[in-house]
Design a protein around this motif. Sequence first.
Motif, short mmCIF file in Angstrom:
data_model
loop_
_atom_site.label_atom_id
_atom_site.label_comp_id
_atom_site.label_asym_id
_atom_site.label_seq_id
_atom_site.Cartn_x
_atom_site.Cartn_y
_atom_site.Cartn_z
N ALA A 183 -32.55 -2.29 14.34
CA ALA A 183 -31.09 -2.23 14.41
C ALA A 183 -30.59 -2.81 15.73
O ALA A 183 -29.59 -3.53 15.77
CB ALA A 183 -30.61 -0.80 14.25
N ALA A 184 -31.28 -2.50 16.82
CA ALA A 184 -30.87 -3.01 18.13
C ALA A 184 -30.96 -4.53 18.19
O ALA A 184 -30.16 -5.18 18.87
CB ALA A 184 -31.73 -2.39 19.23
N ASP A 185 -31.92 -5.09 17.47
CA ASP A 185 -32.06 -6.54 17.45
C ASP A 185 -30.94 -7.20 16.67
O ASP A 185 -30.50 -8.30 17.02
CB ASP A 185 -33.42 -6.90 16.84
N ARG A 186 -30.45 -6.53 15.61
CA ARG A 186 -29.46 -7.15 14.72
C ARG A 186 -28.04 -6.74 15.03
O ARG A 186 -27.11 -7.54 14.93
CB ARG A 186 -29.79 -6.80 13.26
N VAL A 187 -27.81 -5.46 15.36
CA VAL A 187 -26.44 -4.96 15.60
C VAL A 187 -26.42 -4.13 16.89
O VAL A 187 -26.17 -2.93 16.86
CB VAL A 187 -25.93 -4.13 14.40
N PRO A 188 -26.67 -4.74 18.04
CA PRO A 188 -26.87 -3.98 19.28
C PRO A 188 -25.67 -3.15 19.74
O PRO A 188 -25.84 -2.22 20.53
CB PRO A 188 -27.22 -5.06 20.30
N THR A 189 -24.46 -3.47 19.26
CA THR A 189 -23.29 -2.72 19.70
C THR A 189 -22.93 -1.56 18.78
O THR A 189 -21.99 -0.81 19.06
CB THR A 189 -22.06 -3.64 19.80
N ASN A 190 -23.67 -1.38 17.67
CA ASN A 190 -23.31 -0.33 16.72
C ASN A 190 -23.46 1.06 17.35
O ASN A 190 -24.40 1.33 18.10
CB ASN A 190 -24.17 -0.42 15.47
N HIS A 248 -16.55 7.77 17.96
CA HIS A 248 -17.63 7.15 17.20
C HIS A 248 -17.08 5.81 16.71
O HIS A 248 -16.43 5.74 15.66
CB HIS A 248 -18.05 8.05 16.04
N ALA A 249 -17.32 4.76 17.47
CA ALA A 249 -16.73 3.45 17.20
C ALA A 249 -17.49 2.73 16.09
O ALA A 249 -18.12 1.69 16.29
CB ALA A 249 -16.72 2.61 18.47
N ASP A 250 -17.44 3.30 14.91
CA ASP A 250 -18.18 2.79 13.77
C ASP A 250 -17.38 3.12 12.51
O ASP A 250 -17.08 4.30 12.28
CB ASP A 250 -19.56 3.46 13.72
N PRO A 251 -17.00 2.14 11.70
CA PRO A 251 -17.32 0.73 11.82
C PRO A 251 -16.63 0.07 13.02
O PRO A 251 -15.69 0.63 13.59
CB PRO A 251 -16.79 0.15 10.51
N THR A 293 1.86 -1.26 7.10
CA THR A 293 1.00 -1.45 8.26
C THR A 293 0.51 -0.08 8.71
O THR A 293 1.02 0.96 8.28
CB THR A 293 1.73 -2.18 9.40
N PHE A 294 -0.48 -0.06 9.59
CA PHE A 294 -1.12 1.22 9.90
C PHE A 294 -1.82 1.14 11.25
O PHE A 294 -1.93 0.06 11.85
CB PHE A 294 -2.16 1.56 8.82
N ALA A 295 -2.32 2.28 11.71
CA ALA A 295 -3.14 2.34 12.92
C ALA A 295 -4.51 2.87 12.54
O ALA A 295 -4.62 3.90 11.86
CB ALA A 295 -2.50 3.24 13.98
N TYR A 296 -5.56 2.17 12.98
CA TYR A 296 -6.93 2.60 12.72
C TYR A 296 -7.38 3.50 13.87
O TYR A 296 -7.43 3.07 15.03
CB TYR A 296 -7.85 1.40 12.59
N VAL A 297 -7.70 4.76 13.55
CA VAL A 297 -8.09 5.75 14.55
C VAL A 297 -9.50 6.24 14.23
O VAL A 297 -9.72 6.87 13.19
CB VAL A 297 -7.12 6.95 14.57
N PRO A 298 -10.49 6.00 15.10
CA PRO A 298 -11.85 6.48 14.83
C PRO A 298 -11.96 8.00 14.95
O PRO A 298 -11.09 8.66 15.54
CB PRO A 298 -12.69 5.80 15.93
#
Length: 264
Positions: free
Chosen positions: A180-187, A73-76, A27-32
């Motif tokens: 992009a805003a129309d399709r993935v507005p939170t990216n 940078h919350a991506d992905p 198991t692991f922790a995902y850190v942006p």
Amino acid sequence: MVRAVAVNVAANTNEPGFRGPVYPDGTFAYVPIPESAATLPRDRFPTDEPLPTYDDLSLSFDVPDGLRPTPVHADPEFPGIHGRESATYGDPYAVKAGRIATLAPGDWLLFYATLTLRPHDWRGPGTTRVGDDGADDRGGEWLSERGIAVDDDLAPTWGAYLVAAIRVEQVLETPTREAAADRVPTNAHLKRDPFDARVVVAGDPTESGCLDRVVPLSDPSAGATANRMVTALSSDSGKGPWWRRPLAFDDDATRTLLDRLDPA
């Protein structure tokens, strides 16, 4: 036919100065990573939300006090991880964007990270700054010395591991901010000024997410040594710093990988 591309993401020794932990059971922790680009004022974000910081993340360990207010940078982004609800990814780099742009609906965009082996109760990389006197340096050697059981496919100190997957619904190649805003507005790239993504991926939120357990790309002998997931299944030779490069998988290889993946 189904294909996959895997790209490197998440915290590393350059940004923000430490790798996320992988625990003895895989198991692991995902850190942006930190947000390194200029961003728009909040009132110009496509969605009414703040720019998240390290203090907003759901981590089981402490980050240095000086890092807490730093935007990430919350991506992905993956549903249910660090408060996100969508499955999206944007990339500004031609070498990765070119590979990702070849994907079609139903294909997979995979994500791998370099992670350091740590005990389950790892306290974090430091209190004031990374590596200071408050750092918890316990790692693979500490676990080995105490006879703590570690899954035998994990690298002894650090390694590269698949950590998440997005089932592709749509790929926007050379997208405009408006598209992009129309399709993935939170990216996260839509919060940047200027918008810099060369490719944007919208994923199926019901089939995308972080894995319950890592899938190793490193050999259990050493993190820098690629295992057959890289050398036999991917487009990469596994020579040199392979853990920084995008990895492409054809139909047969992708189906083999999918047998190993279990998105949460």
